[in-house]
Design a protein around this motif. Structure first.
Motif, PDB file in Angstrom:
ATOM      1  N   LEU A 421       0.788  -1.141  -0.089  1.00 33.28           N
ATOM      2  CA  LEU A 421      -0.019  -0.113   0.199  1.00 33.28           C
ATOM      3  C   LEU A 421       0.860   1.308  -0.084  1.00 33.28           C
ATOM      4  CD1 LEU A 421      -3.196   0.138   0.197  1.00 33.28           C
ATOM      5  CD2 LEU A 421      -2.708   0.626   2.608  1.00 33.28           C
ATOM      6  N   GLU A 426       0.090   5.450  -6.600  1.00 34.72           N
ATOM      7  CA  GLU A 426      -1.104   4.788  -6.124  1.00 34.72           C
ATOM      8  C   GLU A 426      -2.274   5.855  -6.094  1.00 34.72           C
ATOM      9  OE1 GLU A 426      -1.465   1.145  -3.101  1.00 34.72           O
ATOM     10  OE2 GLU A 426      -1.769   3.134  -1.998  1.00 34.72           O
ATOM     11  N   ASP A 428      -6.889   5.749  -5.403  1.00 36.40           N
ATOM     12  CA  ASP A 428      -7.912   5.028  -4.744  1.00 36.40           C
ATOM     13  C   ASP A 428      -8.299   3.712  -5.651  1.00 36.40           C
ATOM     14  OD1 ASP A 428      -7.686   6.741  -2.816  1.00 36.40           O
ATOM     15  OD2 ASP A 428      -9.716   7.431  -3.010  1.00 36.40           O
ATOM     16  N   ASP A 430      -6.374   1.817  -7.553  1.00 42.33           N
ATOM     17  CA  ASP A 430      -5.204   0.856  -7.402  1.00 42.33           C
ATOM     18  C   ASP A 430      -5.649   0.053  -5.989  1.00 42.33           C
ATOM     19  OD1 ASP A 430      -3.679   1.181  -9.677  1.00 42.33           O
ATOM     20  OD2 ASP A 430      -2.975   3.418  -8.777  1.00 42.33           O
ATOM     21  N   VAL A 431      -5.986   0.978  -4.896  1.00 40.43           N
ATOM     22  CA  VAL A 431      -6.441   0.323  -3.561  1.00 40.43           C
ATOM     23  C   VAL A 431      -7.676  -0.758  -3.711  1.00 40.43           C
ATOM     24  CG1 VAL A 431      -7.011   0.785  -1.450  1.00 40.43           C
ATOM     25  CG2 VAL A 431      -5.269   2.359  -2.606  1.00 40.43           C
ATOM     26  N   VAL A 463      -1.228  -7.037   3.638  1.00 40.49           N
ATOM     27  CA  VAL A 463      -0.809  -5.680   2.847  1.00 40.49           C
ATOM     28  C   VAL A 463       0.363  -4.907   3.622  1.00 40.49           C
ATOM     29  CG1 VAL A 463      -1.587  -3.466   2.070  1.00 40.49           C
ATOM     30  CG2 VAL A 463      -3.301  -5.540   1.985  1.00 40.49           C
ATOM     31  N   ARG A 488      -6.412   4.677   3.315  1.00 38.95           N
ATOM     32  CA  ARG A 488      -6.713   3.765   2.361  1.00 38.95           C
ATOM     33  C   ARG A 488      -6.748   2.290   2.645  1.00 38.95           C
ATOM     34  NH1 ARG A 488      -1.521   6.056  -1.907  1.00 38.95           N
ATOM     35  NH2 ARG A 488      -2.278   8.297  -1.804  1.00 38.95           N
ATOM     36  N   LEU A 492      -9.479  -0.008   1.569  1.00 37.56           N
ATOM     37  CA  LEU A 492      -9.675  -1.377   1.220  1.00 37.56           C
ATOM     38  C   LEU A 492     -10.476  -2.370   2.098  1.00 37.56           C
ATOM     39  CD1 LEU A 492      -8.067  -3.729  -0.310  1.00 37.56           C
ATOM     40  CD2 LEU A 492      -6.257  -3.544   1.284  1.00 37.56           C
ATOM     41  N   TRP A 505      -3.023  -6.326   7.467  1.00 44.41           N
ATOM     42  CA  TRP A 505      -2.073  -5.130   7.165  1.00 44.41           C
ATOM     43  C   TRP A 505      -1.049  -4.461   8.214  1.00 44.41           C
ATOM     44  CZ3 TRP A 505      -7.113  -4.292   8.815  1.00 44.41           C
ATOM     45  CH2 TRP A 505      -7.345  -3.736   9.842  1.00 44.41           C
TER      46      TRP A 505
END
Lengths: 630, 241
Positions: A421, A426, A428, A430-431, A463, A488, A492, A505
């Motif tokens: 992440l 990057e 949103d 992509d997230v 992540v 982010r 996700l 994460w």
């Protein structure tokens, strides 16, 4: 033979063992550990009057012996199987006139007991105080190591700053991955060994043994070290330091009788390094950029070392380690030979992670036998093709789904997918795409298994937070601020992941401090010391890390952690690690950065395609492949 | 077990007394693998070495005679097996004996249900016994008479071992009462050392009693005894009434 003036504290330490968690961490005495013989008093003839002109040969030898302790700055369970330690321990025991031992940081309970009893930190083998050694070698595996270095020096009764150490204190040598950007840590060390240590460390030991024999001062001993290629002596070095690279890795001896820990360590297996280096060129990856060029050991060497190592140690697992194991040009042959030998035994062969294609899965299948019990690990790193191209992860969605289909079809029921992440550029989209890719992968997995097994399909998504690292094309990029990273993460979590997918994460707080140190300058040593004074320890342990301490320390010193971590660097800016030479060139890093950010253009792997002009191959250091790579 | 059950005697001594039972098991498995003996492995899901061990020793406790029963897929002369094991043994986990167990032998843990322990305490006087502040009242006196006249802490502990009927310990937060006559089958002085005791403890299907817990419970609250070593010196079978 060990110096009689430094007695073992074993009896006093043993009294503390009943009071601490997992005392077996502290006993040493493992198979293949060194056994330092104390110089017994009976050896000395005490009935005759001492004569100054005649010294007992045993005493003389003990006095001239170079006493070295290799230290991993975390607990035994984490450090005992560290490959840098394993290799350098083997190097040191082959240098004549050198006695080598190991030491680890005690856990919080024993550290408190040591302080309460006024006992210094000791080596594992002879349990003598570390401050009585001539040389302490500390490997730095990651950027969160500063407070543990302070803790182990303080527990040893050694001055934290190299400049404050007296003639009688040990020389403290640093090394390991973090030494490639040594500025934040330089103050702790009398010298740092930059790059691969096999040859440089042997030269360091030979030099120090000689300068000790000559009775030279600390300054003179350091002066001799500064002449060794790859050695950075902060108090003396002017100009560049060239990283050491082991050109002849392919024929360098493999350690097949490593110390066999009693304690179950995090890498509780025999490790055979089959390839050094990786040329895939992921733009965030410091290991891939630094450990070039690619050098493979031959299939025969690898099979012989694995077989011999298993027979000698009695371990029940061998890991074929490297940055990308299934890229070895003869990996299929190696795995077939080993699995043929250990089929129907209780011995396992393991691969650290799988290449994201059907070949990677096929290779995992060779060693797993009929039962696909464990979990396979894949690292797509990003959710969209655009972002995977930005980071030069040359993997398509079809590769990802193909690999997962193959894995579940072959019988695995659990897989783990790694993502990052906060990668440069990057969005949103992509997230959210991480969740979309995971859902597609999960659906693919369900399709690949027989109906009765659909309920058994498991997948976990891990992540991590992107940390810009020195010597990579993304060193110029700032880290996404912590608050934004937390947003982010929420994004996700809000994207609907299929039931059965487990999302984990990393806490962005520790990654923030990591980013500060990974691109830091010499002012950060004070930050590490202050955080340690305020109680920070074991910062790499998520349950021990406390951002509040670091913020308090930074505040006192007038530093802004977020500003340090998030600041983009100018492409022509002078950087604290510019003086470390011999890795990929600055031009290459800039070119890769520009390709990534302006056009998301990828660069091929030079072991399979054209040379990418990274600038590493020169003179005696060249790519060494055992065969053609497929 | 497999076709042939090799019963190996081994000791746990020196620094490795601090190993946990699981760590001892792993170390012995590695010794077997190094020996090259044709050990049997379980079939299927996750092949592992077939073996069993005598009851777990507490961390910090040594032993002069543990047993490991190892399944062998083919017959090896016991003497030859012993030599192969001794050639690769860990110096602090030496293999002492090897013989085949009878085919219908009961499991090691069921069979060896009584254990002898040797407990050595620090000298009652002197700094070793007085390092903790809790023992200050007993040790603060310098008068030699008071020490020779009063029973020594070791003697007092022995008296309690002989006279106490029961003891209570907390197990997972809940009190549990042990009828000592069921578990403690012997307690005597070691003739060779005034600071050492020999205990015999029986383990029963309904529970077992750990020696260090027994000693701690009976020493509370007033006996300041500092344990120097605890060693399992024997394992034997006792028929339960």
């Amino acid at each position: 033979m060990i110096n009689p003036e430094s007695p073992s504290l074993r009896p006093r330490l043993e009294q503390l063992l009943a009071r601490v968690e997992k005392p077996s961490r502290y006993i040493g005495a493992e198979l293949f550990a060194e056994k330092p013989e104390p110089l017994r008093v009976e050896h000395l003839d005490t009935t005759r009057p001492a004569r100054d002109d005649v010294c007992s040969p045993a005493l003389q030898q003990a006095a001239e012996n170079l006493d070295v302790a290799l230290i991993y700055p975390d607990i035994y369970d984490i450090g005992a199987s560290n490959q840098a330690l394993v290799i350098l321990y083997a190097v040191a025991r082959h240098v004549p006139g050198v006695g080598v031992e190991r030491a680890f940081l005690p856990w919080l309970d024993l550290a408190a007991e040591l302080r309460a009893d006024d006992l210094p930190l000791c080596s594992l083998e002879s349990q003598r105080p570390l401050r009585d050694f001539d040389l302490l070698g500390i490997t730095m595996p990651h950027e969160l190591v500063a407070t543990n270095i302070c803790e182990l020096l303080d527990l040893s009764g050694i001055a934290l700053a190299a400049g404050d150490r007296g003639e009688d204190e040990p020389l403290v040598l640093g090394g390991g991955p973090v030494a490639n950007s040594p500025a934040p840590f330089a103050a702790f060390f009398d010298a740092l060994c930059i790059g691969e240590g096999e040859e440089a460390f042997a030269e360091v030991l030979a030099s120090l043994r000689e300068t000790k024999r000559q009775g030279l001062s600390r300054a003179e001993r350091l002066k001799a070290l500064a002449d060794i290629e790859g050695l950075y002596v902060p108090s003396l070095t002017q100009g560049t330091v060239r990283r050491r690279v082991l050109a002849d890795f392919a024929s360098y001896p493999v350690v097949t009788a490593p110390v066999v820990p009693f304690v179950e360590t995090i890498q509780d297996r025999l490790s055979i390094e089959i390839v050094r280096g990786c040329a895939r060129g992921c733009r965030f990856c410091a290991a891939g950029m630094l450990n070039r060029p690619v050098r493979e050991r031959s299939a025969n060497t690898i099979v012989a070392a694995a077989t011999q190592g298993l027979a000698r140690t009695g371990l029940n697992e061998v890991a074929l380690s490297s940055l990308s194991t299934t890229d070895h040009s003869h990996i299929a042959q190696i795995l077939r030979r080993l699995s043929g030998r250990y089929d129907a035994t209780d011995i396992q062969i393991s691969l650290p992670s799988q290449r994201l294609d059907a070949f990677g899965v096929a290779m995992a299948g060779v060693v797993s036998g009929t039962q696909k019990k464990g979990s396979l690990t894949f690292a797509p790193e990003a959710g969209t093709q655009r972002l995977r191209d930005v980071i030069n992860k040359n993997v398509s969605e079809a590769d990802v789904l193909g690999a997962l289909h193959a894995a579940y079809e072959a019988g695995w029921r659990r897989t783990k997918l790694y993502f990052m992440l906060g990668l440069p550029t990057e969005t949103d989209e992509d997230v959210v795409a991480i969740a979309e890719l995971a859902n597609l992968a999960y659906a693919t997995a369900k399709d690949a298994v027989p109906d009765e097994d659909r309920g058994k399909v498991r997948m976990s998504i891990s992540v991590a937070v992107f940390v810009p690292k020195a010597h990579t094309p993304f060193q110029f990029c700032g880290q996404v601020p912590r608050e934004e990273l937390l947003r982010r993460v929420q994004l996700l979590k809000a994207a609907r992941l299929s039931k059965g997918i487990d999302l984990r994460w990393h806490d962005p707080s520790a990654s923030l401090v990591e980013a500060v140190f990974s691109r830091g300058d010499s002012s950060l040593a004070a930050l590490g010391i202050r955080a340690w004074e305020l109680g920070a320890r074991f910062d790499a342990w998520s349950d021990q890390f406390d951002l509040a301490i670091w913020e308090e320390a930074a505040g006192e010193l007038g530093l802004d952690l977020q500003e340090l971590a998030s600041r983009p660097l100018a492409l022509d800016e002078a950087l604290p690690w510019d003086f470390i030479a011999g890795g990929v060139s600055r031009q290459y890093l800039v070119r890769e950065y520009e390709r990534a950010l302006s056009s998301a253009e990828t660069t091929p792997d030079c072991t399979r395609g054209p040379c990418g002009s990274c600038g590493v191959c020169a003179g005696s250091v060249q790519t060494v492949l055992a065969g053609a790579r497929g | 077990m497999a076709d042939f059950s090799l019963r190996m005697g081994f000791a746990k001594q020196g620094p490795v007394i601090w190993l946990s039972h699981l760590e001892v098991v792993r170390a012995m498995e590695r010794c077997v693998r190094r020996s090259g003996l044709p050990y049997a492995v379980s079939q299927g899901f996750n092949p592992h070495m077939k073996h069993s061990f005598t009851a777990a020793l507490p961390v910090g406790t040594g032993s002069n005679g543990e047993y490991m029963e190892l399944g062998l897929a083919s017959l090896v002369e016991p003497q030859q097996a012993l030599c192969a094991l001794q050639a690769v043994q860990h110096e602090h986990l030496p293999v002492l004996s090897a013989e085949y167990a009878p085919r219908d032998a009961p499991s090691l843990q069921l069979y060896y249900n009584e254990a002898g322990y040797r407990v050595v305490f620090a000298e009652a006087s002197g700094e070793a016994g007085c390092s903790s502040s809790a023992c200050a009242p007993e040790c603060s006196t310098d008068s030699p008479e008071s020490q020779t006249q009063a029973a020594s802490p070791v003697e007092e502990l022995l008296r309690r071992l002989h006279t106490r009927q029961s003891m209570e310990i907390l197990k997972k937060g809940k009190p549990r009462i042990y009828d000592l006559s069921l578990y403690l089958t012997g307690a005597e002085r070691d003739a060779s050392d005034p600071n050492a005791l020999l205990l015999t403890i029986l383990s029963r299907p309904e529970g077992s009693l750990r020696p260090e817990i027994l000693l701690a419970a009976l020493s509370r609250p007033d006996l300041s005894l500092k344990l120097v070593s605890l060693t399992r010196v024997s394992l034997q079978h006792k028929e339960l009434a």
